[in-house]
Structures are given as C-alpha cells and as structure tokens.
Motif scaffolding. Structure first.
Motif, PDB file in Angstrom:
ATOM      1  N   GLU A 110       0.834  -1.205   0.000  1.00 12.92           N
ATOM      2  CA  GLU A 110       0.000   0.000   0.000  1.00 12.92           C
ATOM      3  C   GLU A 110       0.873   1.262   0.000  1.00 12.92           C
ATOM      4  N   MET A 111       1.922   1.254   0.821  1.00 13.05           N
ATOM      5  CA  MET A 111       2.805   2.431   0.862  1.00 13.05           C
ATOM      6  C   MET A 111       3.526   2.621  -0.469  1.00 13.05           C
ATOM      7  N   ALA A 112       3.940   1.523  -1.078  1.00  8.78           N
ATOM      8  CA  ALA A 112       4.634   1.615  -2.368  1.00  8.78           C
ATOM      9  C   ALA A 112       3.694   2.162  -3.442  1.00  8.78           C
ATOM     10  N   ASP A 113       2.459   1.683  -3.447  1.00  4.01           N
ATOM     11  CA  ASP A 113       1.483   2.140  -4.442  1.00  4.01           C
ATOM     12  C   ASP A 113       1.173   3.626  -4.272  1.00  4.01           C
ATOM     13  N   ALA A 114       1.160   4.063  -3.007  1.00  2.87           N
ATOM     14  CA  ALA A 114       0.765   5.450  -2.725  1.00  2.87           C
ATOM     15  C   ALA A 114       1.881   6.454  -3.021  1.00  2.87           C
ATOM     16  N   ASP A 115       3.111   5.981  -3.164  1.00  2.00           N
ATOM     17  CA  ASP A 115       4.244   6.910  -3.287  1.00  2.00           C
ATOM     18  C   ASP A 115       5.268   6.384  -4.310  1.00  2.00           C
ATOM     19  N   PRO A 116       4.842   6.256  -5.564  1.00  2.00           N
ATOM     20  CA  PRO A 116       5.728   5.645  -6.573  1.00  2.00           C
ATOM     21  C   PRO A 116       6.985   6.468  -6.863  1.00  2.00           C
ATOM     22  N   GLU A 117       6.965   7.736  -6.454  1.00  2.00           N
ATOM     23  CA  GLU A 117       8.154   8.571  -6.675  1.00  2.00           C
ATOM     24  C   GLU A 117       9.323   8.081  -5.819  1.00  2.00           C
ATOM     25  N   HIS A 118       9.017   7.554  -4.627  1.00  2.00           N
ATOM     26  CA  HIS A 118      10.077   7.130  -3.713  1.00  2.00           C
ATOM     27  C   HIS A 118      10.242   5.613  -3.622  1.00  2.00           C
ATOM     28  N   TRP A 119       9.242   4.862  -4.062  1.00  2.00           N
ATOM     29  CA  TRP A 119       9.291   3.412  -3.893  1.00  2.00           C
ATOM     30  C   TRP A 119       9.451   2.698  -5.227  1.00  2.00           C
ATOM     31  N   VAL A 120      10.110   1.557  -5.177  1.00  2.00           N
ATOM     32  CA  VAL A 120      10.113   0.663  -6.325  1.00  2.00           C
ATOM     33  C   VAL A 120       9.932  -0.761  -5.791  1.00  2.00           C
ATOM     34  N   VAL A 121       9.084  -1.519  -6.462  1.00  2.00           N
ATOM     35  CA  VAL A 121       8.801  -2.894  -6.032  1.00  2.00           C
ATOM     36  C   VAL A 121       9.564  -3.847  -6.947  1.00  2.00           C
ATOM     37  N   VAL A 122      10.330  -4.732  -6.347  1.00  2.00           N
ATOM     38  CA  VAL A 122      11.159  -5.664  -7.123  1.00  2.00           C
ATOM     39  C   VAL A 122      10.757  -7.103  -6.792  1.00  2.00           C
TER      40      VAL A 122
ATOM     41  N   ILE B 280      19.659 -14.970  -6.847  1.00  2.00           N
ATOM     42  CA  ILE B 280      20.241 -13.789  -6.189  1.00  2.00           C
ATOM     43  C   ILE B 280      20.866 -12.831  -7.204  1.00  2.00           C
ATOM     44  N   ASP B 281      21.647 -13.360  -8.166  1.00  2.00           N
ATOM     45  CA  ASP B 281      22.323 -12.497  -9.137  1.00  2.00           C
ATOM     46  C   ASP B 281      21.333 -11.738 -10.020  1.00  2.00           C
ATOM     47  N   THR B 282      20.227 -12.390 -10.361  1.00  2.00           N
ATOM     48  CA  THR B 282      19.211 -11.743 -11.196  1.00  2.00           C
ATOM     49  C   THR B 282      18.578 -10.574 -10.449  1.00  2.00           C
ATOM     50  N   VAL B 283      18.270 -10.803  -9.175  1.00  2.00           N
ATOM     51  CA  VAL B 283      17.669  -9.739  -8.354  1.00  2.00           C
ATOM     52  C   VAL B 283      18.650  -8.578  -8.219  1.00  2.00           C
ATOM     53  N   THR B 284      19.920  -8.902  -7.985  1.00  2.00           N
ATOM     54  CA  THR B 284      20.955  -7.859  -7.870  1.00  2.00           C
ATOM     55  C   THR B 284      21.003  -7.013  -9.134  1.00  2.00           C
TER      56      THR B 284
ATOM     57  N   ARG C 136      20.206  -3.075  -9.516  1.00  2.00           N
ATOM     58  CA  ARG C 136      21.279  -2.196 -10.014  1.00  2.00           C
ATOM     59  C   ARG C 136      20.769  -1.314 -11.144  1.00  2.00           C
ATOM     60  N   SER C 137      19.986  -1.896 -12.039  1.00  2.00           N
ATOM     61  CA  SER C 137      19.532  -1.111 -13.188  1.00  2.00           C
ATOM     62  C   SER C 137      18.470  -0.095 -12.760  1.00  2.00           C
ATOM     63  N   ILE C 138      17.665  -0.454 -11.776  1.00  2.00           N
ATOM     64  CA  ILE C 138      16.667   0.503 -11.270  1.00  2.00           C
ATOM     65  C   ILE C 138      17.365   1.700 -10.618  1.00  2.00           C
ATOM     66  N   VAL C 139      18.388   1.418  -9.819  1.00  2.00           N
ATOM     67  CA  VAL C 139      19.101   2.496  -9.116  1.00  2.00           C
ATOM     68  C   VAL C 139      19.791   3.411 -10.131  1.00  2.00           C
ATOM     69  N   ARG C 140      20.304   2.826 -11.187  1.00  2.00           N
ATOM     70  CA  ARG C 140      20.953   3.619 -12.231  1.00  2.00           C
ATOM     71  C   ARG C 140      19.932   4.541 -12.887  1.00  2.00           C
ATOM     72  N   GLU C 141      18.788   3.932 -13.217  1.00  2.00           N
ATOM     73  CA  GLU C 141      17.755   4.681 -13.924  1.00  2.00           C
ATOM     74  C   GLU C 141      17.126   5.774 -13.047  1.00  2.00           C
ATOM     75  N   ARG C 142      16.822   5.413 -11.794  1.00  2.00           N
ATOM     76  CA  ARG C 142      16.096   6.351 -10.932  1.00  2.00           C
ATOM     77  C   ARG C 142      16.996   7.434 -10.336  1.00  2.00           C
ATOM     78  N   LEU C 143      18.230   7.069 -10.000  1.00  2.00           N
ATOM     79  CA  LEU C 143      19.090   7.998  -9.265  1.00  2.00           C
ATOM     80  C   LEU C 143      20.344   8.391 -10.054  1.00  2.00           C
ATOM     81  N   GLY C 144      20.528   7.789 -11.212  1.00  2.00           N
ATOM     82  CA  GLY C 144      21.694   8.097 -12.014  1.00  2.00           C
ATOM     83  C   GLY C 144      22.999   7.600 -11.409  1.00  2.00           C
ATOM     84  N   LEU C 145      22.902   6.566 -10.568  1.00  2.00           N
ATOM     85  CA  LEU C 145      24.126   6.029  -9.921  1.00  2.00           C
ATOM     86  C   LEU C 145      24.573   4.740 -10.600  1.00  2.00           C
TER      87      LEU C 145
END
Ligand SMILES: Nc1ncnc2c1ncn2[C@@H]1O[C@H](COP(=O)(O)OP(=O)(O)OP(=O)(O)O)[C@@H](O)[C@H]1O
Ligand SMILES: [Mg+2]
Length: 202
Positions: A167-179, A185-189, A193-202
């Motif tokens: 519910e919190m993730a749905d209500a605040d998509p600007e700050h949350w990402v659901v994975v 383990i490697d696939t999740v990593t 990694r790609s989400i963090v790159r895309e969202r934060l440019g890191l």
C-alpha cells in the motif's frame, strides 16, 4: 542526483534485504548499515526487540524502542555519512515501523509518522526498494533458522505487514520501487542495479 542518496531496503523476513543491501552498497561504494542495530546502542535495543523470552512488551513501548534505535542510527550513521558526501544503503528504515507497528500491530499510522519523523529529523529515504517474494518462498528460506520475536508473530501478522508495504509503495511511486525477488540472487541484484541507475543516475 547531485547529492548523496539514502536508499533503504524493505520487505518481509527472508525476502533477501540483507543479501541485496550488502551487494548494492559494495557496488556503489556506499555506507552499508541497518535498522535496528546499526549502532552500538542500537544493537542493545535490538537485543530486547528480538529476544523470544520477552513476552510482555507493550506495542507502544516496542514502537518507541525502535524509534530510539532509529534516532541514534540517523544521528550517528546516516546523517554524518550524507553530510560527508557518501551514499547510504540501509537494511530497513522508518517504513518498517509503519509496516510492522502500524499495519502489523495496528498502531495509528499518523502517530507513528509523527514520532518517527521527529526521531529521524525528517531524513526520509530517497529511494525505498521493496523486495517481494511469494509467502511459500520466504517460509522455505526461513525454515532453516531459529525464529525471533517478530518472525514468530504468525501468518496473519505478516500478511498485514506485507499488504502495508504494498500500500505504501502504491501510494508513493516517486520514492518506492517494487522488485520481484523470487529469482536467483544475481538476477535480483542486476534488476536492482539497473533501477538504481535509472532512478538515481548512480
Ligand atoms: N534470491 C534468492 N534466492 C534464494 N535464496 C535467497 C535469495 N535471496 C536471499 N536468499 C537466502 O535467503 C535467506 C534470507 O536472505 P536475507 O538474510 O538476505 O533476507 P532478509 O530479508 O535480510 O531477512 P531478515 O528480514 O530476516 O533479515 C538467506 O539464507 C539468503 O542466502
Ligand atoms: Mg536481514
């Protein structure tokens, strides 16, 4: 982002937060920390919270002990790191309280937001990565270890916690990402990694 960021991992017990937080922190050369217990004082508070011999802890007292851990953690670890220009990756955050003590235990969310907002001096995570796995998978992962106070709280409790996170993730998509964290383990990593790159440019 042109300033250091505060990334938090959230999700049910056994979903892979510690595994993935450690990996992301290493990859970003970020400060790796955790709630509860990211400080010496926090470790002492955590010992009370997870002790299975503690059977009479009042829900409000539980919430306040966790808020105390969090105040110390923000003051001693997170804010100094951000001020020194370091990114921070935390295994759990203020949102665990909203999920566990709020949705799980049933304490009013507004009270928890206010008390914890005061505790953290309004340093809320910039990005929350919510790891999700089907219940039977976490049960299987957890079956290999001794359960603590929260882990023994029962299926209904954990369902409310999980619903709260979603519910919190749905209500605040600007700050949350659901994975989806049910894959290897490697696939999740790699997904994180790609989400963090895309969202934060890191
Ligand atoms: N994607 C995965 N596939 C299979 N096993 C995994 C995966 N991710 C983590 N595990 C394993 O599941 C167990 C729990 O993982 P981990 O400790 O990272 O979860 P957690 O979310 O930090 O749990 P807790 O909330 O109890 O701290 C560990 O034994 C870990 O090696
Ligand atoms: Mg963990």
């Amino acid at each position: 982002m042109d300033r250091p960021v505060y990334i938090a991992f959230e999700g049910a017990e056994g979903c892979g937060k510690s595994t993935q937080a450690r990996r992301l922190a290493a990859d970003l050369d970020a400060i790796h920390t955790r709630e509860t217990g990211g400080t010496a004082i926090g470790e002492r508070l955590r010992a009370i919270l997870h002790d299975t011999s503690v059977t009479d802890l009042d829900d409000h007292a539980e919430a306040l002990i966790i808020a105390a851990d969090r105040a110390q953690h923000l003051a001693e670890v997170v804010r100094p790191a951000l001020a020194a220009g370091r990114n921070v990756v935390s295994d759990r955050s203020v949102y665990s309280t909203l999920a566990y003590q709020g949705y799980g235990r049933g304490l009013p969310l507004d009270d928890l937001r206010r008390i914890n907002g005061w505790a953290i001096g309004d340093t809320w995570p910039d990005l929350v990565v919510l790891l999700r796995v089907p219940e039977h998978v976490t049960r299987d992962r957890m079956s290999r270890r001794e359960l603590d106070r929260f882990e023994r709280a029962g299926d209904e409790f954990h369902r409310r916690v999980d619903d709260g996170f979603v519910e919190m993730a749905d209500a605040d998509p600007e700050h949350w990402v659901v994975v989806d964290a049910s894959g290897p383990i490697d696939t999740v990593t790699a997904t994180i990694r790609s989400i963090v790159r895309e969202r934060l440019g890191l």
